[in-house]
Design an enzyme around this catalytic site. Structure first.
Site, PDB file in Angstrom:
ATOM      1  N   LYS A  13       0.832  -1.226   0.000  1.00  0.00           N
ATOM      2  CA  LYS A  13       0.000   0.000   0.000  1.00  0.00           C
ATOM      3  C   LYS A  13       0.857   1.262   0.000  1.00  0.00           C
ATOM      4  CE  LYS A  13      -2.327  -0.669   3.833  1.00  0.00           C
ATOM      5  NZ  LYS A  13      -1.817  -1.978   4.261  1.00  0.00           N
ATOM      6  N   ARG A  88      -9.512   1.321   8.864  1.00  0.00           N
ATOM      7  CA  ARG A  88      -9.135  -0.061   9.163  1.00  0.00           C
ATOM      8  C   ARG A  88     -10.236  -0.795   9.916  1.00  0.00           C
ATOM      9  NH1 ARG A  88      -3.171   1.011   9.039  1.00  0.00           N
ATOM     10  NH2 ARG A  88      -2.072  -0.963   9.069  1.00  0.00           N
ATOM     11  N   ARG A 122      11.212  -6.391   4.898  1.00  0.00           N
ATOM     12  CA  ARG A 122      11.078  -4.957   4.607  1.00  0.00           C
ATOM     13  C   ARG A 122      12.074  -4.140   5.430  1.00  0.00           C
ATOM     14  NH1 ARG A 122       5.178  -2.487   4.802  1.00  0.00           N
ATOM     15  NH2 ARG A 122       5.154  -3.176   6.971  1.00  0.00           N
ATOM     16  N   ARG A 152      11.217  -1.819  10.939  1.00  0.00           N
ATOM     17  CA  ARG A 152      10.217  -1.269  11.852  1.00  0.00           C
ATOM     18  C   ARG A 152      10.057  -2.203  13.048  1.00  0.00           C
ATOM     19  NH1 ARG A 152       4.948   0.307   8.329  1.00  0.00           N
ATOM     20  NH2 ARG A 152       3.980  -0.809  10.042  1.00  0.00           N
ATOM     21  N   ARG A 163      -0.610  -8.822  13.635  1.00  0.00           N
ATOM     22  CA  ARG A 163      -1.145  -7.795  12.730  1.00  0.00           C
ATOM     23  C   ARG A 163      -2.026  -8.434  11.660  1.00  0.00           C
ATOM     24  NH1 ARG A 163       4.031  -4.860  10.692  1.00  0.00           N
ATOM     25  NH2 ARG A 163       2.599  -3.570   9.498  1.00  0.00           N
TER      26      ARG A 163
HETATM   27  P1  AMP Z   1       0.910   0.933   8.963  1.00  0.00           P
HETATM   28  O1  AMP Z   1       2.102   1.814   8.823  1.00  0.00           O
HETATM   29  O2  AMP Z   1      -0.248   1.368   8.119  1.00  0.00           O
HETATM   30  O3  AMP Z   1       1.242  -0.520   8.784  1.00  0.00           O
HETATM   31  O4  AMP Z   1       0.415   1.097  10.473  1.00  0.00           O
HETATM   32  C1  AMP Z   1       1.230   0.716  11.572  1.00  0.00           C
HETATM   33  C2  AMP Z   1       0.387   0.504  12.810  1.00  0.00           C
HETATM   34  O5  AMP Z   1      -0.231   1.740  13.176  1.00  0.00           O
HETATM   35  C3  AMP Z   1      -0.760  -0.484  12.657  1.00  0.00           C
HETATM   36  O6  AMP Z   1      -0.345  -1.832  12.834  1.00  0.00           O
HETATM   37  C4  AMP Z   1      -1.677  -0.017  13.785  1.00  0.00           C
HETATM   38  O7  AMP Z   1      -1.175  -0.422  15.044  1.00  0.00           O
HETATM   39  C5  AMP Z   1      -1.532   1.495  13.709  1.00  0.00           C
HETATM   40  N1  AMP Z   1      -2.528   2.097  12.781  1.00  0.00           N
HETATM   41  C6  AMP Z   1      -2.280   2.702  11.593  1.00  0.00           C
HETATM   42  N2  AMP Z   1      -3.408   3.112  11.007  1.00  0.00           N
HETATM   43  C7  AMP Z   1      -4.415   2.745  11.847  1.00  0.00           C
HETATM   44  C8  AMP Z   1      -5.833   2.846  11.785  1.00  0.00           C
HETATM   45  N3  AMP Z   1      -6.451   3.412  10.733  1.00  0.00           N
HETATM   46  N4  AMP Z   1      -6.546   2.358  12.829  1.00  0.00           N
HETATM   47  C9  AMP Z   1      -5.951   1.797  13.906  1.00  0.00           C
HETATM   48  N5  AMP Z   1      -4.613   1.642  14.013  1.00  0.00           N
HETATM   49  C10 AMP Z   1      -3.840   2.106  12.994  1.00  0.00           C
END
Ligand code: AMP
Length: 205
Positions: A13, A88, A122, A152, A163
């Site tokens: 994404k 989400r 990654r 990360r 996740r």
């Molecule tokens: P990402 O970088 O999109 O993979 O997001 C990393 C982490 O941030 C996710 O695993 C969640 O813990 C948190 N997070 C990001 N976006 C959301 C969202 N829309 N709702 C809830 N938690 C989020």
């Protein structure tokens, strides 16, 4: 144009969002990047988010929704925006309906068994957020800004399992949600980066 990118962790994404936002001249809004910025700044929301993110859990809907509501009022969003990682949950999707009219939802589909390998390999730039994969990039610094790459905290095998489980439980239902709204466009994410970008371009045209 206002877009949403759906898809499990590791679907690509972020990489695709970066490209499409640039070519469409719209803002790339990554809720994960916004939370990581809050963590770096040591804000209250950041402190709360840190533990949850490291465990692979979601940050509460209210925090995310408030953050996004403010973000889309910023000047760079005037021409449109692309959400990467938001919504989400169904509650977030319902809240989004109240604040913006989305033109299309791109669901990047990648077979489940490919995701673990993609995420654990990654490496990201802590400065600009660019993502790389160890199978296609042997360097250890960012090509864009020269910063040293890192993994990360939530890209470790233990956290990734959770996740993916949380994604299946809370985010997967959004596919059906947006199908019913007539907004869903599914693209095959298990192809080369350029091919996936091309499919997305066709889907939004
Ligand atoms: P990402 O970088 O999109 O993979 O997001 C990393 C982490 O941030 C996710 O695993 C969640 O813990 C948190 N997070 C990001 N976006 C959301 C969202 N829309 N709702 C809830 N938690 C989020």
């Amino acid at each position: 144009m206002k877009l949403v990118f759906l898809g499990p962790p590791g679907a690509g994404k972020g990489t695709q969002a970066e490209r499409i936002a640039e070519s469409e001249h719209i803002a790339h809004i990554s809720s994960g990047d916004m939370l990581r910025t809050e963590i770096r700044k040591g804000t209250e929301a950041g402190l709360l988010a840190k533990d949850l993110i490291e465990k692979g859990e979601f940050v509460p809907d209210e925090i995310i929704i408030e953050m996004v509501k403010d973000r889309i009022l910023e000047p760079d969003c005037a021409n449109g925006f692309l959400f990467d990682g938001f919504p989400r949950t169904v509650a977030q999707a319902d809240a989004l309906k109240e604040i913006a009219d989305i033109d299309a939802v791109i669901d990047i589909d990648v077979p489940f068994d490919r995701l673990l390998e993609r995420i654990t390999g990654r490496r990201v730039c802590p400065n600009c957020g660019m993502a790389y994969h160890i199978s296609t990039y042997a360097g250890d610094t960012c090509e864009k800004c020269g910063e040293k790459l890192c993994q990360r905290d939530d890209d470790t095998a233990e956290t990734v399992q959770n996740r993916l489980t949380v994604y299946e439980r809370l985010t997967r239902p959004l596919t059906e949600y947006y199908r019913k709204e007539g907004l869903l466009r599914i693209v095959n994410g298990d192809l080369g980066i350029d091919e996936v970008t091309e499919q997305i371009r066709k889907a939004i045209r």
